[in-house]
Design a protein around this motif. Structure first.
Motif, PDB file in Angstrom:
ATOM      1  N   ALA A   1       0.843  -1.191   0.000  1.00 49.65           N
ATOM      2  CA  ALA A   1       0.000   0.000   0.000  1.00 49.65           C
ATOM      3  C   ALA A   1       0.878   1.241   0.000  1.00 49.65           C
ATOM      4  O   ALA A   1       2.087   1.163   0.228  1.00 49.65           O
ATOM      5  N   GLY A   2       0.265   2.376  -0.233  1.00 48.31           N
ATOM      6  CA  GLY A   2       1.008   3.634  -0.194  1.00 48.31           C
ATOM      7  C   GLY A   2       1.373   4.009   1.225  1.00 48.31           C
ATOM      8  O   GLY A   2       2.474   4.474   1.507  1.00 48.31           O
ATOM      9  N   GLU A   3       0.424   3.803   2.139  1.00 45.89           N
ATOM     10  CA  GLU A   3       0.623   4.111   3.556  1.00 45.89           C
ATOM     11  C   GLU A   3      -0.082   3.046   4.370  1.00 45.89           C
ATOM     12  O   GLU A   3      -1.191   2.637   4.027  1.00 45.89           O
ATOM     13  N   VAL A   4       0.544   2.592   5.455  1.00 46.17           N
ATOM     14  CA  VAL A   4      -0.040   1.554   6.305  1.00 46.17           C
ATOM     15  C   VAL A   4       0.010   2.034   7.747  1.00 46.17           C
ATOM     16  O   VAL A   4       1.069   2.421   8.245  1.00 46.17           O
ATOM     17  N   ILE A   5      -1.146   2.007   8.422  1.00 48.63           N
ATOM     18  CA  ILE A   5      -1.235   2.360   9.833  1.00 48.63           C
ATOM     19  C   ILE A   5      -1.800   1.151  10.569  1.00 48.63           C
ATOM     20  O   ILE A   5      -2.872   0.656  10.216  1.00 48.63           O
ATOM     21  N   VAL A   6      -1.077   0.667  11.590  1.00 46.77           N
ATOM     22  CA  VAL A   6      -1.448  -0.570  12.270  1.00 46.77           C
ATOM     23  C   VAL A   6      -1.826  -0.281  13.724  1.00 46.77           C
ATOM     24  O   VAL A   6      -0.984   0.138  14.515  1.00 46.77           O
ATOM     25  N   TYR A   7      -3.100  -0.499  14.045  1.00 51.81           N
ATOM     26  CA  TYR A   7      -3.587  -0.443  15.422  1.00 51.81           C
ATOM     27  C   TYR A   7      -3.795  -1.861  15.950  1.00 51.81           C
ATOM     28  O   TYR A   7      -3.807  -2.084  17.149  1.00 51.81           O
ATOM     29  N   GLY A   8      -3.995  -2.822  15.062  1.00 50.44           N
ATOM     30  CA  GLY A   8      -4.286  -4.208  15.418  1.00 50.44           C
ATOM     31  C   GLY A   8      -3.089  -5.107  15.198  1.00 50.44           C
ATOM     32  O   GLY A   8      -1.962  -4.769  15.548  1.00 50.44           O
ATOM     33  N   SER A   9      -3.335  -6.283  14.567  1.00 51.02           N
ATOM     34  CA  SER A   9      -2.295  -7.297  14.406  1.00 51.02           C
ATOM     35  C   SER A   9      -2.085  -7.631  12.933  1.00 51.02           C
ATOM     36  O   SER A   9      -3.051  -7.869  12.206  1.00 51.02           O
ATOM     37  N   VAL A  10      -0.817  -7.663  12.531  1.00 49.16           N
ATOM     38  CA  VAL A  10      -0.458  -8.055  11.165  1.00 49.16           C
ATOM     39  C   VAL A  10       0.626  -9.121  11.246  1.00 49.16           C
ATOM     40  O   VAL A  10       1.651  -8.918  11.897  1.00 49.16           O
ATOM     41  N   LYS A  11       0.377 -10.258  10.576  1.00 47.31           N
ATOM     42  CA  LYS A  11       1.390 -11.309  10.432  1.00 47.31           C
ATOM     43  C   LYS A  11       1.642 -11.455   8.952  1.00 47.31           C
ATOM     44  O   LYS A  11       0.809 -11.999   8.223  1.00 47.31           O
ATOM     45  N   GLY A  12       2.778 -10.932   8.512  1.00 48.59           N
ATOM     46  CA  GLY A  12       3.124 -10.967   7.092  1.00 48.59           C
ATOM     47  C   GLY A  12       4.011  -9.787   6.758  1.00 48.59           C
ATOM     48  O   GLY A  12       4.219  -8.891   7.571  1.00 48.59           O
ATOM     49  N   ASN A  13       4.520  -9.785   5.552  1.00 50.48           N
ATOM     50  CA  ASN A  13       5.404  -8.716   5.110  1.00 50.48           C
ATOM     51  C   ASN A  13       4.576  -7.511   4.697  1.00 50.48           C
ATOM     52  O   ASN A  13       3.520  -7.646   4.085  1.00 50.48           O
ATOM     53  N   VAL A  14       5.074  -6.318   5.038  1.00 49.16           N
ATOM     54  CA  VAL A  14       4.352  -5.080   4.757  1.00 49.16           C
ATOM     55  C   VAL A  14       5.244  -4.173   3.929  1.00 49.16           C
ATOM     56  O   VAL A  14       6.368  -3.873   4.324  1.00 49.16           O
ATOM     57  N   HIS A  15       4.719  -3.730   2.781  1.00 50.03           N
ATOM     58  CA  HIS A  15       5.439  -2.787   1.920  1.00 50.03           C
ATOM     59  C   HIS A  15       4.589  -1.527   1.845  1.00 50.03           C
ATOM     60  O   HIS A  15       3.545  -1.514   1.197  1.00 50.03           O
ATOM     61  N   GLY A  16       5.044  -0.485   2.528  1.00 52.73           N
ATOM     62  CA  GLY A  16       4.375   0.808   2.488  1.00 52.73           C
ATOM     63  C   GLY A  16       5.228   1.759   1.683  1.00 52.73           C
ATOM     64  O   GLY A  16       6.315   2.130   2.123  1.00 52.73           O
ATOM     65  N   ARG A  17       4.763   2.145   0.511  1.00 51.33           N
ATOM     66  CA  ARG A  17       5.593   2.982  -0.364  1.00 51.33           C
ATOM     67  C   ARG A  17       5.911   4.330   0.265  1.00 51.33           C
ATOM     68  O   ARG A  17       6.980   4.865   0.065  1.00 51.33           O
ATOM     69  N   GLY A  18       4.992   4.888   1.027  1.00 55.81           N
ATOM     70  CA  GLY A  18       5.233   6.177   1.666  1.00 55.81           C
ATOM     71  C   GLY A  18       5.660   6.040   3.110  1.00 55.81           C
ATOM     72  O   GLY A  18       6.737   6.462   3.504  1.00 55.81           O
ATOM     73  N   LYS A  19       4.780   5.399   3.924  1.00 58.64           N
ATOM     74  CA  LYS A  19       5.022   5.377   5.364  1.00 58.64           C
ATOM     75  C   LYS A  19       4.337   4.175   5.989  1.00 58.64           C
ATOM     76  O   LYS A  19       3.258   3.768   5.546  1.00 58.64           O
ATOM     77  N   ILE A  20       4.940   3.634   7.039  1.00 64.29           N
ATOM     78  CA  ILE A  20       4.325   2.599   7.868  1.00 64.29           C
ATOM     79  C   ILE A  20       4.353   3.092   9.297  1.00 64.29           C
ATOM     80  O   ILE A  20       5.396   3.522   9.789  1.00 64.29           O
ATOM     81  N   GLU A  21       3.198   3.046   9.955  1.00 65.10           N
ATOM     82  CA  GLU A  21       3.090   3.418  11.372  1.00 65.10           C
ATOM     83  C   GLU A  21       2.572   2.217  12.148  1.00 65.10           C
ATOM     84  O   GLU A  21       1.570   1.628  11.770  1.00 65.10           O
ATOM     85  N   ILE A  22       3.248   1.891  13.241  1.00 73.54           N
ATOM     86  CA  ILE A  22       2.746   0.872  14.164  1.00 73.54           C
ATOM     87  C   ILE A  22       2.396   1.609  15.444  1.00 73.54           C
ATOM     88  O   ILE A  22       3.267   2.135  16.132  1.00 73.54           O
ATOM     89  N   LYS A  23       1.120   1.659  15.746  1.00 69.35           N
ATOM     90  CA  LYS A  23       0.629   2.422  16.889  1.00 69.35           C
ATOM     91  C   LYS A  23       0.870   1.674  18.202  1.00 69.35           C
ATOM     92  O   LYS A  23       1.280   0.509  18.209  1.00 69.35           O
ATOM     93  N   LYS A  24       0.560   2.332  19.298  1.00 70.22           N
ATOM     94  CA  LYS A  24       0.877   1.869  20.653  1.00 70.22           C
ATOM     95  C   LYS A  24       0.477   0.413  20.900  1.00 70.22           C
ATOM     96  O   LYS A  24       1.265  -0.359  21.420  1.00 70.22           O
TER      97      LYS A  24
END
Length: 187
Positions: free
Chosen positions: A105-128
């Motif tokens: 995706a262009g931007e990824v914001i994570v508040y929950g759970s992700v199991k897998g590889n993440v490609h964020g073209r712009g930005k990736i945020e992992i919240k608290k």
């Protein structure tokens, strides 16, 4: 003296009250209330969504197996297994979401759970309270205190920075013949 003169003529009744029966109760509503549109709570979008971008929502009771791809922002609260491919759009993984998927995706914001590889073209945020177990590839990474992350991070250089790098590259400015003197030592 001239401005304080009061008229002694009786006022005429409001034309809107002509057809009112005497046993009807009158409800006084200001005219601006009648013209004000009523707010629909279903139409309220998260503050991150911009007005020109549509945001699709995958609810908490939904479970998707397979590939999700599209050209709009996506907010996921449910469960996804497979691939999420949104090109230059934003993926928001809600607090109740569980993704067992690779994400592009262009931007990824994570508040929950992700199991897998993440490609964020712009930005990736992992919240608290967010959790990511997989490799991240992005130009910008933000991991808040309290977030869980296990994997590797690869920072991509953006196209602008690569263009600037070519202008100031050492090969372009290096002399054709080596300078006299001792050569640098490798450590």
């Amino acid at each position: 003296m001239w401005g304080n003169k009061k008229s002694h003529t009786p006022r005429t009744a409001d034309p809107a009250l002509k057809n009112v029966k005497t046993n009807q109760s009158l409800k006084a509503t200001p005219a601006f209330w009648e013209r004000t549109p009523k707010m629909n709570n279903d139409a309220i979008r998260p503050s991150e969504a911009t007005a020109d971008r549509a945001t699709a929502r995958l609810g908490p009771s939904l479970h998707v197996k397979g590939e999700i791809s599209g050209n709009e922002d996506l907010y996921v609260d449910g469960t996804v297994e497979g691939l999420v491919h949104l090109d230059e759009r934003k993926l928001t993984v809600g607090a109740t979401a569980e993704l067992t998927a690779d994400v592009i995706a262009g931007e990824v914001i994570v508040y929950g759970s992700v199991k897998g590889n993440v490609h964020g073209r712009g930005k990736i945020e992992i919240k608290k309270d967010g959790s990511v177990n997989g490799d991240l590839t992005t130009a910008q990474i933000i991991i808040e205190d309290g977030a869980y992350f296990k994997g590797s991070i690869e920072i991509e250089k953006s196209a602008e920075k690569e263009g600037d790098k070519n202008v100031f590259s050492p090969t372009a400015s290096a002399p054709a013949t080596p300078a006299a003197g001792p050569e640098p030592k490798s450590i």
